[in-house]
Design an enzyme around this catalytic site. Structure first.
Site, PDB file in Angstrom:
ATOM      1  N   TYR A 299      44.546-122.576   3.831  1.00  0.00           N
ATOM      2  CA  TYR A 299      43.821-123.454   4.748  1.00  0.00           C
ATOM      3  C   TYR A 299      44.350-124.867   4.614  1.00  0.00           C
ATOM      4  O   TYR A 299      44.669-125.315   3.521  1.00  0.00           O
ATOM      5  CB  TYR A 299      42.326-123.450   4.400  1.00  0.00           C
ATOM      6  CG  TYR A 299      41.650-122.111   4.590  1.00  0.00           C
ATOM      7  CD1 TYR A 299      42.079-121.233   5.580  1.00  0.00           C
ATOM      8  CD2 TYR A 299      40.584-121.739   3.787  1.00  0.00           C
ATOM      9  CE1 TYR A 299      41.463-120.014   5.749  1.00  0.00           C
ATOM     10  CE2 TYR A 299      39.950-120.522   3.961  1.00  0.00           C
ATOM     11  CZ  TYR A 299      40.399-119.653   4.936  1.00  0.00           C
ATOM     12  OH  TYR A 299      39.788-118.453   5.108  1.00  0.00           O
ATOM     13  N   GLU A 373      15.230-123.608  -1.059  1.00  0.00           N
ATOM     14  CA  GLU A 373      14.977-123.374   0.372  1.00  0.00           C
ATOM     15  C   GLU A 373      14.342-124.563   1.089  1.00  0.00           C
ATOM     16  O   GLU A 373      14.312-124.591   2.320  1.00  0.00           O
ATOM     17  CB  GLU A 373      14.129-122.111   0.561  1.00  0.00           C
ATOM     18  CG  GLU A 373      14.957-120.850   0.359  1.00  0.00           C
ATOM     19  CD  GLU A 373      14.170-119.574   0.623  1.00  0.00           C
ATOM     20  OE1 GLU A 373      12.932-119.609   0.520  1.00  0.00           O
ATOM     21  OE2 GLU A 373      14.802-118.552   0.932  1.00  0.00           O
TER      22      GLU A 373
END
Ligand code: NI
Length: 399
Positions: A299, A373
């Protein structure tokens, strides 16, 4: 336009439940069939049009704004890693040996959630928002982005700006990390086979000792970073594996080396690669050995467009507070999003996911990786608001 959800708790519940579902059912690169299907189901449920099948399992959703304007894309990855999960929460991986240890479950869930928010206000959007769900981010150097673009995912709807986020355990929830220019490096991989001539250890002049040649090659490679690279630029060249020879009293015929090259600027990368070939071939030839090089371009570096990095900063400050944005150092890890940024302007940022009070870090690609979360709400809203703000920025530009 400031996005205000009419039913925020229900949106968030959906994002969390989707993230947990994906976490429980992780899929490896190029096998994201169920993930892709679930994403499509959710998009359908929210009434967001999409097309699917790019690079295998990729999905592109398109939200057409009620007002004319430009196009902004938001991207998430869908694949997991071949890691056996060691967490003990109640949504651990049910797919033995496969785990969402890089947070792509959270990225995908947040992007679906952002799409839902945007779709609710689409009549007021000045332009189009694309949601890009890509496969195979972990599968460097192949990836999924290039294949999606080759298959025409953006045909007739090229983005004027593209954004992506990555969960980041080094930042607490509520913080966002961004920077202009390189935020991740390019990561290339190489393998070299040095071929000498076997012989008896007592008669070195009759053979060509591949071990001595490899030794010279490795030492000479060290001069690339120290002597050929501008000292104000960064580069790493690591030989991570070496093997060769057969026994103590024989001249080794063959030695294999494997390693990686990490850089930020394309110019530095080109220089390192050139010198790498010259040194491996030149040193081996001077010692009468053969050298076979496999060099895989990985990449590219993820290069943030300054104006879009500034947009991330401003939007995050407005949404999460003045002091929510951290100017981060780049990392030399690889990232497939760099290929999208080679074609289109945009920015990649880090979303703080460390537990806000203890700051406990759960490392990426680790069997105990997890995100807090409470990061999912800011991550979802930030992606959605970013699309709105970027469309508004673009609509102020002369056509
Ligand atoms: Ni990742």
């Amino acid at each position: 336009m400031r996005l205000v959800s009419e039913d925020k708790p229900s949106h968030l519940e959906d994002v969390i439940s989707l993230r947990r579902y994906l976490h429980r059912h992780p899929e490896l690169s190029e096998q994201e069939h169920n993930t892709s299907r679930v994403v499509q189901e959710r998009l359908e449920e929210y009434g967001i049009p999409f097309s699917a099948g790019y690079a295998g399992t990729g999905v592109l959703a398109s939200i057409e704004g009620g007002k004319p304007g430009r196009t902004v894309a938001l991207r998430a990855e869908m694949d997991a890693l071949p890691i056996r999960e060691e967490n003990d929460h109640d949504f651990v991986s049910e797919n033995e040996g496969v785990m969402h240890a890089c947070g792509h479950d959270a990225h995908t869930a947040m992007l679906v959630g952002a799409g839902r928010l945007l779709n609710e206000v689409k009549d007021r959007l000045p332009g189009r928002v694309l949601l890009v769900f890509q496969p195979a981010e972990e599968n460097s150097p192949r990836g999924g982005s290039l294949e999606m673009m080759k298959e025409g995912v953006f045909e007739g709807r090229e983005p004027d700006a593209i954004f992506a986020q990555h969960v980041w355990p080094d930042l607490p929830v509520g913080k966002v990390g961004v920077r202009e220019g390189a935020i991740t490096g390019s990561s290339d991989r190489f393998k070299v086979v040095i071929e000498g001539r076997a012989g008896h250890a007592s008669k070195p002049h009759k053979g060509t000792d591949a071990i001595v040649v490899a030794n010279q090659v490795i030492n000479s490679l060290q001069s690339i970073v120290s002597r050929d690279v501008d000292p104000l630029r960064s580069a790493v060249l690591t030989v991570g594996r070496i093997s060769g020879g057969t026994r103590y009293n024989a001249i080794a015929e063959k030695v294999e080396l494997e390693g990686t090259v990490r850089t930020f600027s394309p110019k530095t990368k080109a220089r390192v690669k050139d010198r790498f070939y010259a040194i491996v071939n030149g040193v081996s030839a001077s010692m009468e050995a053969g050298a076979y090089i496999e060099y895989h371009d990985g990449y590219p570096a993820t290069l943030n467009t300054p104006e879009w990095a500034a947009r991330v900063r401003k939007t995050a400050q407005a949404l999460l507070g003045e002091d929510s944005v951290v100017e981060v150092e780049p990392s030399l890890g690889g990232e497939d999003f760099g290929r999208f940024l080679q074609r289109y302007p945009g920015a990649y940022f880090r979303l703080g996911t460390a537990e806000p009070r203890t700051g406990e870090k759960k490392r990426l690609h680790d069997a105990r990786f997890d995100v807090d979360e409470s990061a999912l709400a800011p991550g979802t809203e930030l992606m959605a608001q970013l699309a709105v703000d970027a469309l508004e920025d673009l609509s102020r530009r002369p056509a």
